[in-house]
Design a protein around this motif. Structure first.
Motif, mmCIF file in Angstrom:
data_model
loop_
_atom_site.group_PDB
_atom_site.id
_atom_site.type_symbol
_atom_site.label_atom_id
_atom_site.label_comp_id
_atom_site.label_asym_id
_atom_site.label_seq_id
_atom_site.Cartn_x
_atom_site.Cartn_y
_atom_site.Cartn_z
ATOM 1 N N HIS A 173 0.836 -1.195 0.000
ATOM 2 C CA HIS A 173 0.000 0.000 0.000
ATOM 3 C C HIS A 173 0.871 1.245 0.000
ATOM 4 N N ALA A 174 0.466 2.246 -0.740
ATOM 5 C CA ALA A 174 1.159 3.533 -0.752
ATOM 6 C C ALA A 174 0.469 4.462 0.235
ATOM 7 N N LEU A 175 1.231 5.018 1.168
ATOM 8 C CA LEU A 175 0.699 5.960 2.146
ATOM 9 C C LEU A 175 1.406 7.298 1.971
ATOM 10 N N PHE A 176 0.646 8.326 1.598
ATOM 11 C CA PHE A 176 1.182 9.670 1.496
ATOM 12 C C PHE A 176 0.838 10.394 2.800
ATOM 13 N N LEU A 177 1.883 10.749 3.544
ATOM 14 C CA LEU A 177 1.738 11.300 4.886
ATOM 15 C C LEU A 177 1.943 12.814 4.824
ATOM 16 N N PHE A 178 0.905 13.577 5.127
ATOM 17 C CA PHE A 178 0.952 15.034 5.040
ATOM 18 C C PHE A 178 1.282 15.630 6.402
ATOM 19 N N PHE A 179 2.453 16.240 6.513
ATOM 20 C CA PHE A 179 2.814 16.969 7.726
ATOM 21 C C PHE A 179 2.238 18.373 7.608
ATOM 22 N N GLY A 180 0.944 18.475 7.882
ATOM 23 C CA GLY A 180 0.224 19.720 7.707
ATOM 24 C C GLY A 180 -0.383 19.815 6.324
ATOM 25 N N ARG A 181 -1.510 20.491 6.250
ATOM 26 C CA ARG A 181 -2.146 20.791 4.972
ATOM 27 C C ARG A 181 -2.361 22.291 4.887
ATOM 28 N N LYS A 182 -2.616 22.792 3.701
ATOM 29 C CA LYS A 182 -2.715 24.238 3.508
ATOM 30 C C LYS A 182 -3.762 24.870 4.417
ATOM 31 N N ASN A 183 -4.883 24.177 4.627
ATOM 32 C CA ASN A 183 -5.940 24.731 5.480
ATOM 33 C C ASN A 183 -5.830 24.237 6.923
ATOM 34 N N ASN A 187 -1.619 19.803 11.795
ATOM 35 C CA ASN A 187 -1.996 18.405 12.003
ATOM 36 C C ASN A 187 -1.434 17.509 10.910
ATOM 37 N N ILE A 188 -1.436 16.212 11.194
ATOM 38 C CA ILE A 188 -0.842 15.223 10.286
ATOM 39 C C ILE A 188 -1.956 14.340 9.731
ATOM 40 N N TYR A 189 -1.982 14.199 8.429
ATOM 41 C CA TYR A 189 -2.997 13.411 7.741
ATOM 42 C C TYR A 189 -2.329 12.399 6.809
ATOM 43 N N GLY A 190 -3.118 11.455 6.326
ATOM 44 C CA GLY A 190 -2.585 10.499 5.374
ATOM 45 C C GLY A 190 -3.623 10.082 4.349
ATOM 46 N N VAL A 191 -3.154 9.711 3.173
ATOM 47 C CA VAL A 191 -3.993 9.100 2.140
ATOM 48 C C VAL A 191 -3.335 7.777 1.777
ATOM 49 N N LEU A 192 -4.057 6.687 1.954
ATOM 50 C CA LEU A 192 -3.523 5.350 1.687
ATOM 51 C C LEU A 192 -4.353 4.629 0.643
ATOM 52 N N SER A 193 -3.668 3.914 -0.242
ATOM 53 C CA SER A 193 -4.374 3.095 -1.233
ATOM 54 C C SER A 193 -3.437 2.029 -1.786
#
Length: 247
Positions: A173-183, A187-193
């Motif tokens: 699985h590919a997990l893109f880990l966002f250390f903060g988003r523009k808005n 906070n830390i978010y992720g998109v996995l697929s």
């Protein structure tokens, strides 16, 4: 991994306050993973939120990546979970060629072979457009790094990791880990697929902007524990895509 004392805002080293605990009676990797990721995310968020009153200290993206990864590794070793779920940090050459910063893997006993893998790429709001292979200053490039850069020059960093996962199969699985988003920069978010490769060929370019589109319309996020649970319980050949909130 030496424990160098580094102070930020008067706070001690990121590893100094980690408490060693005994070996668990029954190894359940989901809560152990959740514990390790929660600590790593919390520690990284401290640096995302930190504001130097003298406006001199700005943690680099590489520093933030290192804080998360090293905090996670230290905690996972303390919890003695590495024989069932390990973490492999990529070399500079591998980061350029494969697009991944590290790879998590569920280990199959007794062979110790990876059964399920999650390749992780960290993204930052300040990165803007995909920087491709040029994530390192040119003066630090070795011959091997330069060869990897030339090999991957025609693909974005996101595309390289998706192709890497696709070459392994749907158990990667590919997990893109966002250390903060523009808005929401703190906070830390992720998109996995395990199904990003389906977009290759249908999309002119897969980059950070493309990945960020997965957040559009998302009103709820799963936890890291639910993410790992879904990965482990996924039926064979079943596509899996989700958005995750780590802090």
């Amino acid at each position: 991994m030496g424990q160098t004392e580094t102070r930020v805002g008067g706070k001690p080293s990121i590893f100094k306050d980690l408490v060693r605990i005994g070996k668990p009676q029954a190894l359940d990797i989901i809560p152990l993973f959740s514990d390790s990721v929660q600590l790593a995310s919390s520690r990284t968020r401290e640096y995302l939120l930190f504001q130097d009153p003298e406006n001199k200290f700005f943690p680099s993206t590489g520093t933030l990546n290192e804080i998360f990864l090293m905090t996670y590794i230290t905690r996972s070793v303390q919890l003695q979970m590495t024989n069932a779920f390990n973490c492999t940090a990529m070399t500079k050459e591998q980061k350029i060629l494969l697009g991944a910063d590290w790879v998590w893997a569920v280990i199959e006993a007794p062979s110790k072979n990876p059964k399920i893998q999650v390749a992780v790429q960290v993204l930052h709001p300040s990165d803007g457009e995909d920087k491709g292979a040029d994530d390192f200053p040119m003066e630090v490039y070795t011959e091997a790094m330069e060869m990897a850069r030339m090999e991957s020059a025609n693909r974005t960093k996101a595309e390289r990791m998706i192709e890497f996962c696709s070459s392994i199969g749907q158990d990667c699985h590919a997990l893109f880990l966002f250390f903060g988003r523009k808005n929401d920069p703190s906070n830390i978010y992720g998109v996995l697929s395990n199904n990003f490769h389906a977009a290759i060929g249908r999309c002119a370019r897969i980059d950070q902007t493309f990945i960020e589109n997965f957040f559009k319309g998302s009103k709820s996020f799963v936890t890291p524990a639910r993410m790992l649970q879904a990965i482990i319980r996924r039926k064979q050949d079943e596509p899996l895509t989700m958005v995750i909130k780590f802090t």
